[in-house]
Design an enzyme around this catalytic site. Structure first.
Site, PDB file in Angstrom:
ATOM      1  N   GLU A 206       0.796  -1.303   0.131  1.00 44.27           N
ATOM      2  CA  GLU A 206      -0.144   0.118  -0.137  1.00 44.27           C
ATOM      3  C   GLU A 206       0.823   1.389  -0.032  1.00 44.27           C
ATOM      4  O   GLU A 206       1.804   1.389   0.729  1.00 44.27           O
ATOM      5  CB  GLU A 206      -0.931  -0.046   1.344  1.00 44.27           C
ATOM      6  CG  GLU A 206      -1.835  -1.086   1.177  1.00 44.27           C
ATOM      7  CD  GLU A 206      -2.891  -1.230   2.161  1.00 44.27           C
ATOM      8  OE1 GLU A 206      -4.170  -1.459   1.942  1.00 44.27           O
ATOM      9  OE2 GLU A 206      -2.442  -1.011   3.658  1.00 44.27           O
ATOM     10  N   ASP A 225      -3.667  -6.821  11.254  1.00 44.37           N
ATOM     11  CA  ASP A 225      -4.651  -6.288  10.293  1.00 44.37           C
ATOM     12  C   ASP A 225      -4.786  -6.930   8.889  1.00 44.37           C
ATOM     13  O   ASP A 225      -5.833  -6.970   8.301  1.00 44.37           O
ATOM     14  CB  ASP A 225      -3.927  -4.614  10.134  1.00 44.37           C
ATOM     15  CG  ASP A 225      -5.079  -3.935   9.140  1.00 44.37           C
ATOM     16  OD1 ASP A 225      -6.169  -3.988   9.599  1.00 44.37           O
ATOM     17  OD2 ASP A 225      -4.521  -2.919   8.587  1.00 44.37           O
ATOM     18  N   HIS A 230      -6.736 -11.388   5.602  1.00 42.32           N
ATOM     19  CA  HIS A 230      -6.670 -11.257   4.432  1.00 42.32           C
ATOM     20  C   HIS A 230      -5.283 -12.406   3.481  1.00 42.32           C
ATOM     21  O   HIS A 230      -6.048 -13.169   2.706  1.00 42.32           O
ATOM     22  CB  HIS A 230      -6.507  -9.878   3.698  1.00 42.32           C
ATOM     23  CG  HIS A 230      -7.450  -8.783   4.201  1.00 42.32           C
ATOM     24  ND1 HIS A 230      -8.711  -8.999   4.664  1.00 42.32           N
ATOM     25  CD2 HIS A 230      -7.162  -7.548   4.490  1.00 42.32           C
ATOM     26  CE1 HIS A 230      -9.195  -8.229   5.117  1.00 42.32           C
ATOM     27  NE2 HIS A 230      -8.458  -7.145   4.986  1.00 42.32           N
ATOM     28  N   LYS A 316       2.498  -0.691   4.520  1.00 41.86           N
ATOM     29  CA  LYS A 316       2.281   0.617   4.368  1.00 41.86           C
ATOM     30  C   LYS A 316       3.250   1.501   3.837  1.00 41.86           C
ATOM     31  O   LYS A 316       4.745   1.278   4.300  1.00 41.86           O
ATOM     32  CB  LYS A 316       1.376   1.239   5.620  1.00 41.86           C
ATOM     33  CG  LYS A 316       0.588   0.585   6.275  1.00 41.86           C
ATOM     34  CD  LYS A 316      -0.860   0.927   5.565  1.00 41.86           C
ATOM     35  CE  LYS A 316      -2.103   0.196   6.434  1.00 41.86           C
ATOM     36  NZ  LYS A 316      -3.147   0.029   5.613  1.00 41.86           N
TER      37      LYS A 316
HETATM   38  C1  BG6 Z   1      -8.400  -3.597   5.608  1.00 38.04           C
HETATM   39  C2  BG6 Z   1      -7.204  -2.777   6.469  1.00 38.04           C
HETATM   40  O1  BG6 Z   1      -8.746  -4.706   6.128  1.00 38.04           O
HETATM   41  O2  BG6 Z   1      -7.960  -3.959   4.243  1.00 38.04           O
HETATM   42  C3  BG6 Z   1      -6.754  -1.837   6.067  1.00 38.04           C
HETATM   43  O3  BG6 Z   1      -7.722  -2.587   7.845  1.00 38.04           O
HETATM   44  C4  BG6 Z   1      -6.524  -2.221   4.418  1.00 38.04           C
HETATM   45  O4  BG6 Z   1      -5.584  -1.377   6.745  1.00 38.04           O
HETATM   46  C5  BG6 Z   1      -7.519  -2.636   3.571  1.00 38.04           C
HETATM   47  O5  BG6 Z   1      -5.745  -0.963   3.881  1.00 38.04           O
HETATM   48  C6  BG6 Z   1      -7.008  -2.957   2.173  1.00 38.04           C
HETATM   49  O6  BG6 Z   1      -8.230  -3.503   1.590  1.00 38.04           O
HETATM   50  P1  BG6 Z   1      -8.557  -2.780   0.107  1.00 38.04           P
HETATM   51  O7  BG6 Z   1      -9.504  -3.691  -0.368  1.00 38.04           O
HETATM   52  O8  BG6 Z   1      -8.850  -1.454   0.437  1.00 38.04           O
HETATM   53  O9  BG6 Z   1      -7.250  -3.144  -0.529  1.00 38.04           O
END
Ligand code: BG6
Length: 463
Positions: A206, A225, A230, A316
């Site tokens: 990110e 997180d 994920h 990040k």
């Molecule tokens: C969220 C996290 O679950 O997923 C965030 O809390 C992250 O920190 C986000 O930025 C990313 O998901 P997406 O779908 O926006 O890429």
């Protein structure tokens, strides 16, 4: 489980950030696309009125893209608002009244897990939990022990098939596509194992920082997180065996087997990083030891994957926003061509965001008299524009009672079992410059002299 559709949608945390960013746009899209027509009750302790909630919904939807006034009016007419303290029984009496004749509500807990217990008890005591479903947001706990305790709290009132644990990654078109690609094609299965696969890499990069969520982030960090949920979910879909049967239970069973085969992380194979400037963010401690970057090596102890490292990295303030999987294959047994050149290995590249790309890296002969090769990528790309957002897909599924894309208690707990050692080991957080690929030590997570495959900006589709 599928069953009767829920006949009212209640969401706790209606004045919060998640509601503004994701829930209102998803509800609006459901009204627009699928004709959602049930009472939608926002719950919060904010001293708001229904008009204020409607204005907030309007603002959220206008910000998220297309806005159709007629469609918004339909959503606004379905909205209700109940204000009150979640520990006060009177709040739940008001909710019960607002539910009116609804007999099968679905309650969405878009609130911190510390409030789950009082909400769940309030729902039960007011009769609002009868024949109801519940959706819970991540993070589901802070570690294995707290996740187990949350599960006990929920199970006191709701049976497991009535609990929908959201991981929005599972609602992404690209993640669905990954599963489809694996199990709809014949050519993949014979090579999708330790005999042909050298390693698997998953990078979730990110470009941005914590975007004002410093206080939230201080409670979690990158591993809680996005890795525990994920990225381990993506790993499970990449590595699981084919399900036997079409039922969601068949898929869940294979996923669970895979999660249980993941070896708990060895802290020596985990690197934590923190971007320079994180400690100046609002809500962040000046001496914060929270990681905004993690790189790790995961082992899966099955016959299919023994000795194949899975490298996972998330952070990040990295150079780009992209999530990408690379499955690298071993070289042919003997080099017939280009014996003196280290040609790239074959690979599959599965880009999960922001584009949906599935491609295969291969070698072909370069034009000319010599038998020399060059790398090419065979690309299948899917457009993303008109797709449902993950929240639209998942909330719609939950209302219909379809559990396929939700996470069961045992899978969540197994995932915590994997990451727990990395959370408690107290590995140092190493500072990195924003806009780089994390601390230098993260390169050592990848062994055998290999390197991380850094996602790059996607070239436009050749098709
Ligand atoms: C969220 C996290 O679950 O997923 C965030 O809390 C992250 O920190 C986000 O930025 C990313 O998901 P997406 O779908 O926006 O890429």
């Amino acid at each position: 489980m599928t069953g009767l559709e829920s006949d009212a949608f209640v969401f706790f945390g209606a004045t919060g950030d998640l509601a503004h960013k994701k829930i209102f746009p998803a509800l609006y899209a459901m009204v627009h696309r699928s004709g959602l027509n049930i009472p939608i009750i926002g719950m919060a302790r904010a001293g708001w009125t229904l008009d204020k909630l409607r204005a907030r919904a309007r603002d959220s939807i206008e910000h998220s893209g297309d806005f159709d006034a007629g469609c918004f009016e339909k959503l606004a007419a379905q909205l209700r608002y109940v204000d009150g303290d979640y520990t006060d029984p009177a709040t739940f009496t008001k909710l019960k009244q607002a539910l009116g004749p609804a007999t099968r509500p679905i309650h969405y807990l878009a609130i911190p897990p510390s409030m789950f217990a009082s909400v769940v008890q309030g729902l039960a005591k007011s009769g609002s939990a009868d024949h109801a479903r519940v959706i819970v947001e991540k993070p589901f706990g802070r570690d294995l022990a707290t996740a187990q305790s949350l599960d006990r709290t929920l199970h006191e009132v709701f049976s497991e098939p009535a609990i929908f644990r959201i991981d929005h990654y599972l609602g992404k078109e690209a993640v669905q596509n990954l599963l489809y690609f694996r199990f709809a094609n014949t050519f993949l299965e014979p090579i999708w194992n330790r005999h042909y696969v050298k390693d698997v890499q998953i990078t979730m990069a990110e470009e941005f920082g914590v975007q004002g969520r410093g206080a939230f982030y201080e409670e979690v960090g990158a591993i809680r997180d996005v890795v525990q949920n994920h990225l381990l979910q993506v790993t499970a879909l990449l590595a699981m065996d084919p399900p036997t049967g079409h039922e969601p239970a068949a898929m869940q069973a294979e996923k669970l087997r895979l999660f249980r085969a993941m070896r708990p992380l060895d802290p020596k194979e985990v690197v934590r990083g923190q971007f320079k400037g994180y400690r100046d963010e609002p809500g962040v401690a000046k001496d914060s030891q929270i990681e905004t970057f993690a790189a790790l090596r995961l082992h899966i102890d099955t016959w299919r994957w023994a000795d194949v490292p899975f490298y996972i990295r998330a952070g990040k303030c990295l150079p780009i926003s992209a999530t990408e999987v690379t499955v690298t294959l071993k070289r042919p047994p003997l080099p017939i061509f280009d014996p003196n050149e280290a040609m790239p290995r074959n690979y599959f590249r599965l880009r999960l965001s922001p584009e949906v790309v599935i491609s295969e890296g291969a070698l072909v002969k370069r034009n000319g008299d010599q038998m020399h090769g060059e790398p090419v990528e065979l690309v299948a790309r899917h457009r993303t524009e008109s797709e449902k957002s993950p929240y639209e897909r998942l909330l719609g599924d939950a209302i219909r009672g379809d559990t396929s894309l939700f996470t069961q208690d045992d899978c969540v707990e197994a995932a915590w079992r994997v990451v727990d050692p990395a959370l408690t080991a107290g590995q140092p957080v190493l500072e990195y410059e924003p806009g780089t690929w994390g601390p230098r030590a993260s390169t050592e997570v990848v062994n055998d002299g290999d390197t991380w495959h850094d996602p790059v900006t996607e070239k436009s589709s050749p098709c």
